[in-house]
Scaffold this motif. Structure first.
Motif, PDB file in Angstrom:
ATOM      1  N   LEU A 114      40.332 103.095  48.831  1.00 17.05           N
ATOM      2  CA  LEU A 114      39.806 101.731  48.850  1.00 17.05           C
ATOM      3  C   LEU A 114      38.740 101.669  49.896  1.00 17.05           C
ATOM      4  O   LEU A 114      37.494 101.276  49.587  1.00 17.05           O
ATOM      5  N   ILE A 115      39.073 102.181  50.957  1.00 12.54           N
ATOM      6  CA  ILE A 115      38.244 101.960  52.218  1.00 12.54           C
ATOM      7  C   ILE A 115      37.057 103.076  51.743  1.00 12.54           C
ATOM      8  O   ILE A 115      35.710 102.438  52.211  1.00 12.54           O
ATOM      9  N   GLU A 116      37.131 104.231  51.350  1.00 12.06           N
ATOM     10  CA  GLU A 116      35.972 105.042  50.940  1.00 12.06           C
ATOM     11  C   GLU A 116      35.043 104.356  49.863  1.00 12.06           C
ATOM     12  O   GLU A 116      33.901 104.453  50.094  1.00 12.06           O
ATOM     13  N   LEU A 117      35.698 103.790  48.944  1.00 12.43           N
ATOM     14  CA  LEU A 117      34.970 103.301  47.789  1.00 12.43           C
ATOM     15  C   LEU A 117      34.106 101.907  47.995  1.00 12.43           C
ATOM     16  O   LEU A 117      33.294 101.696  47.458  1.00 12.43           O
ATOM     17  N   LEU A 118      34.496 101.297  48.932  1.00 14.30           N
ATOM     18  CA  LEU A 118      33.756  99.943  49.364  1.00 14.30           C
ATOM     19  C   LEU A 118      33.275  99.987  50.500  1.00 14.30           C
ATOM     20  O   LEU A 118      32.754  99.042  51.314  1.00 14.30           O
ATOM     21  N   TRP A 133      43.781  88.847  47.600  1.00 17.43           N
ATOM     22  CA  TRP A 133      44.149  88.993  49.166  1.00 17.43           C
ATOM     23  C   TRP A 133      45.594  89.063  49.211  1.00 17.43           C
ATOM     24  O   TRP A 133      46.254  90.030  49.919  1.00 17.43           O
ATOM     25  N   TRP A 134      46.295  88.509  48.361  1.00 20.66           N
ATOM     26  CA  TRP A 134      47.716  88.557  48.408  1.00 20.66           C
ATOM     27  C   TRP A 134      48.399  90.020  48.133  1.00 20.66           C
ATOM     28  O   TRP A 134      49.579  90.149  48.722  1.00 20.66           O
ATOM     29  N   ILE A 135      47.505  90.748  47.300  1.00 21.38           N
ATOM     30  CA  ILE A 135      48.137  92.264  47.235  1.00 21.38           C
ATOM     31  C   ILE A 135      48.430  92.857  48.503  1.00 21.38           C
ATOM     32  O   ILE A 135      49.210  93.362  48.872  1.00 21.38           O
ATOM     33  N   PHE A 136      47.371  92.743  49.671  1.00 27.28           N
ATOM     34  CA  PHE A 136      47.464  93.157  50.977  1.00 27.28           C
ATOM     35  C   PHE A 136      48.280  92.434  51.592  1.00 27.28           C
ATOM     36  O   PHE A 136      49.228  93.105  52.551  1.00 27.28           O
ATOM     37  N   LEU A 165      44.797  97.061  57.498  1.00 25.91           N
ATOM     38  CA  LEU A 165      43.980  96.089  58.014  1.00 25.91           C
ATOM     39  C   LEU A 165      42.564  96.552  57.661  1.00 25.91           C
ATOM     40  O   LEU A 165      41.568  95.761  57.417  1.00 25.91           O
ATOM     41  N   HIS A 166      42.066  97.840  58.141  1.00 29.68           N
ATOM     42  CA  HIS A 166      40.725  98.447  57.709  1.00 29.68           C
ATOM     43  C   HIS A 166      40.284  98.180  56.242  1.00 29.68           C
ATOM     44  O   HIS A 166      39.281  97.756  55.844  1.00 29.68           O
ATOM     45  N   CYS A 167      41.353  98.343  55.334  1.00 31.15           N
ATOM     46  CA  CYS A 167      41.097  98.288  53.842  1.00 31.15           C
ATOM     47  C   CYS A 167      40.950  96.961  53.647  1.00 31.15           C
ATOM     48  O   CYS A 167      40.180  96.356  52.826  1.00 31.15           O
ATOM     49  N   THR A 168      41.735  96.036  54.058  1.00 31.20           N
ATOM     50  CA  THR A 168      41.557  94.600  53.877  1.00 31.20           C
ATOM     51  C   THR A 168      40.038  93.942  54.297  1.00 31.20           C
ATOM     52  O   THR A 168      39.650  93.211  53.577  1.00 31.20           O
ATOM     53  N   GLN A 169      39.498  94.370  55.510  1.00 32.65           N
ATOM     54  CA  GLN A 169      38.477  93.986  55.896  1.00 32.65           C
ATOM     55  C   GLN A 169      37.262  94.477  55.019  1.00 32.65           C
ATOM     56  O   GLN A 169      36.098  93.916  54.897  1.00 32.65           O
ATOM     57  N   SER A 170      37.414  95.831  54.615  1.00 36.88           N
ATOM     58  CA  SER A 170      36.543  96.374  53.329  1.00 36.88           C
ATOM     59  C   SER A 170      36.449  95.419  52.177  1.00 36.88           C
ATOM     60  O   SER A 170      35.441  95.353  51.670  1.00 36.88           O
ATOM     61  N   CYS A 171      37.815  95.019  51.763  1.00 37.68           N
ATOM     62  CA  CYS A 171      37.907  94.331  50.438  1.00 37.68           C
ATOM     63  C   CYS A 171      37.299  92.639  50.712  1.00 37.68           C
ATOM     64  O   CYS A 171      37.468  91.880  49.723  1.00 37.68           O
ATOM     65  N   TYR A 208      43.404  89.079  59.984  1.00 34.95           N
ATOM     66  CA  TYR A 208      43.382  90.074  59.083  1.00 34.95           C
ATOM     67  C   TYR A 208      42.878  89.616  57.810  1.00 34.95           C
ATOM     68  O   TYR A 208      41.931  90.331  57.047  1.00 34.95           O
ATOM     69  N   PHE A 209      42.942  88.471  57.432  1.00 32.50           N
ATOM     70  CA  PHE A 209      42.718  88.110  55.801  1.00 32.50           C
ATOM     71  C   PHE A 209      41.542  87.057  55.770  1.00 32.50           C
ATOM     72  O   PHE A 209      41.174  87.092  54.520  1.00 32.50           O
ATOM     73  N   LEU A 210      41.240  86.212  56.709  1.00 30.31           N
ATOM     74  CA  LEU A 210      40.079  85.332  56.413  1.00 30.31           C
ATOM     75  C   LEU A 210      38.809  86.114  56.158  1.00 30.31           C
ATOM     76  O   LEU A 210      38.184  86.822  57.017  1.00 30.31           O
ATOM     77  N   PRO A 211      38.193  85.605  55.152  1.00 31.03           N
ATOM     78  CA  PRO A 211      36.988  86.514  54.810  1.00 31.03           C
ATOM     79  C   PRO A 211      35.873  85.906  55.621  1.00 31.03           C
ATOM     80  O   PRO A 211      35.566  84.862  55.858  1.00 31.03           O
ATOM     81  N   MET A 212      35.153  87.096  56.250  1.00 30.43           N
ATOM     82  CA  MET A 212      33.941  86.512  57.023  1.00 30.43           C
ATOM     83  C   MET A 212      32.709  86.703  56.430  1.00 30.43           C
ATOM     84  O   MET A 212      31.797  86.151  56.678  1.00 30.43           O
ATOM     85  N   ASN A 213      32.504  87.777  55.734  1.00 26.09           N
ATOM     86  CA  ASN A 213      31.084  88.146  55.119  1.00 26.09           C
ATOM     87  C   ASN A 213      30.785  87.551  53.879  1.00 26.09           C
ATOM     88  O   ASN A 213      30.773  88.259  52.801  1.00 26.09           O
ATOM     89  N   LEU A 214      30.671  86.161  53.871  1.00 25.12           N
ATOM     90  CA  LEU A 214      30.530  85.462  52.731  1.00 25.12           C
ATOM     91  C   LEU A 214      29.102  85.123  52.436  1.00 25.12           C
ATOM     92  O   LEU A 214      28.259  84.869  53.580  1.00 25.12           O
ATOM     93  N   PRO A 215      28.560  85.098  51.142  1.00 27.00           N
ATOM     94  CA  PRO A 215      27.290  84.622  51.068  1.00 27.00           C
ATOM     95  C   PRO A 215      26.903  83.163  51.553  1.00 27.00           C
ATOM     96  O   PRO A 215      27.768  82.327  51.572  1.00 27.00           O
ATOM     97  N   PRO A 216      25.743  82.869  51.818  1.00 28.88           N
ATOM     98  CA  PRO A 216      25.587  81.426  52.466  1.00 28.88           C
ATOM     99  C   PRO A 216      26.010  80.408  51.544  1.00 28.88           C
ATOM    100  O   PRO A 216      26.461  79.039  52.149  1.00 28.88           O
ATOM    101  N   HIS A 217      26.039  80.483  50.174  1.00 31.76           N
ATOM    102  CA  HIS A 217      26.394  79.329  49.277  1.00 31.76           C
ATOM    103  C   HIS A 217      27.705  79.031  49.363  1.00 31.76           C
ATOM    104  O   HIS A 217      28.194  78.013  48.747  1.00 31.76           O
ATOM    105  N   LEU A 218      28.636  79.909  49.955  1.00 26.72           N
ATOM    106  CA  LEU A 218      29.882  79.911  50.045  1.00 26.72           C
ATOM    107  C   LEU A 218      30.633  79.594  51.667  1.00 26.72           C
ATOM    108  O   LEU A 218      31.717  79.463  51.690  1.00 26.72           O
TER     109      LEU A 218
END
Length: 307
Positions: A114-118, A133-136, A165-171, A208-218
């Motif tokens: 998943l890290i490789e694909l994302l 996110w619950w999967i991770f 952790l790295h996979c979660t940040q990629s996802c 680990y889990f809070l999404p950081m890289n969201l588009p501005p409208h979110l």
């Protein structure tokens, strides 16, 4: 045999313009005209065998072998497959780690894949893919609690946790728009400053889990839900515990992924006061200090640059 070869060539030519991101340097190799056909044949073989190993439940060694072949393919040819195949591969690995009945080695190869694909976030949009996110979190929780018999005997749990952790940040760019609120609802009740273990574990989960890289409208459904409250917590509690390091890492990554969208000016004095205090600089005649800087220098530098 000739008919099969000609069919493969026609399919390869048809998909050539729809590929995600082939390696642009392949054109400089000898006989570059034959490379797309080689890549197509190799990928078809990988796709066919991944499907077969899943259907027959052959995780060892078949699934692991062909997952490594997929990683080798991406290394050699880049993302020389269509968006449809790209999404299918991601969903395949997500479906496998959604199961609780897989071994450590299979789970790790899924996270690595998943890290490789994302790794190329620009290739897929949030409209193309949504990840739960619950999967991770279930995997992190399992490692923390050592509840699963397969994991108790694994000597490198810390390494496996780092992979997750790295996979979660990629996802995380593909977490749902409600993921931030779900995380806050689930874990904010555990933010008790008087329980050092609870607040440390909770801050680690947020890190680990809070999404950081969201588009501005979110952004209203993202960092704006928690940034003022978390900063107030960091500003008013100064007991130099490990959870502060998680919080600084959180702020650092948030600043880095949202340059220009956050006004840090009202908080600059507090931020640099914390940094200076963390350096434990000698005062007066005292020239030595035994206190250790609890923040990662990389996080401090990244946050400073991104503000």
């Amino acid at each position: 045999m000739n008919n099969n070869s000609s069919n493969l060539e026609r399919c390869a030519d048809a998909d050539k313009d729809n590929l995600q991101k082939p390696d642009i340097y392949l054109r400089h190799l000898p006989c570059p005209e034959s490379i797309p056909q080689q890549a197509f044949t190799f990928f078809e073989k990988i796709r066919e065998n991944l499907s077969r190993t899943i259907q027959v439940g052959e995780y060892h060694p078949g699934f692991i072998l062909w997952s490594k072949k997929l990683k080798e393919f991406i290394s050699l040819y880049g993302f020389s497959f269509t968006k449809e195949d790209h999404i299918k591969l991601i969903k395949l690995y997500l479906s496998i780690i959604s199961s609780t009945d897989i071994s450590y080695s299979v789970a790790q190869i899924c996270f690595d894949s998943l890290i490789e694909l994302l790794q190329k976030i620009e290739l897929l949009t949030r409209d193309d893919l949504t990840i739960d996110w619950w999967i991770f979190y279930r995997w992190v929780k399992r490692i923390k609690n050592h509840q699963h018999k397969t994991f108790v005997m694994v000597p490198s749990l810390k390494e496996f946790e780092t992979v997750i952790l790295h996979c979660t940040q990629s996802c995380s760019p593909y977490f749902s728009s409600t993921a931030t609120q779900e995380l806050l609802d689930e874990f904010c009740p555990h933010l008790c400053p008087f329980d050092r273990i609870a607040i440390c574990d909770t801050m680690q989960i947020f890190d680990y889990f809070l999404p950081m890289n969201l588009p501005p409208h979110l952004h209203d459904q993202g960092f704006k839900l928690w940034l003022p409250e978390f900063f107030n917590l960091w500003e008013n509690i100064n007991n130099e515990t490990i959870w502060e390091a998680y919080l600084v890492n959180l702020f650092s990554r948030l600043a880095w992924y949202n340059i220009g969208y956050i006004d840090w000016t009202p908080w600059l004095n507090q931020i640099f006061t914390h940094f200076l205090r963390g350096f434990s600089l000698p005062i007066g005649k005292t020239q030595k200090t035994t206190k250790k800087f609890i923040y990662s220098m990389g996080d401090v530098a990244q946050w400073t640059v991104a503000m």
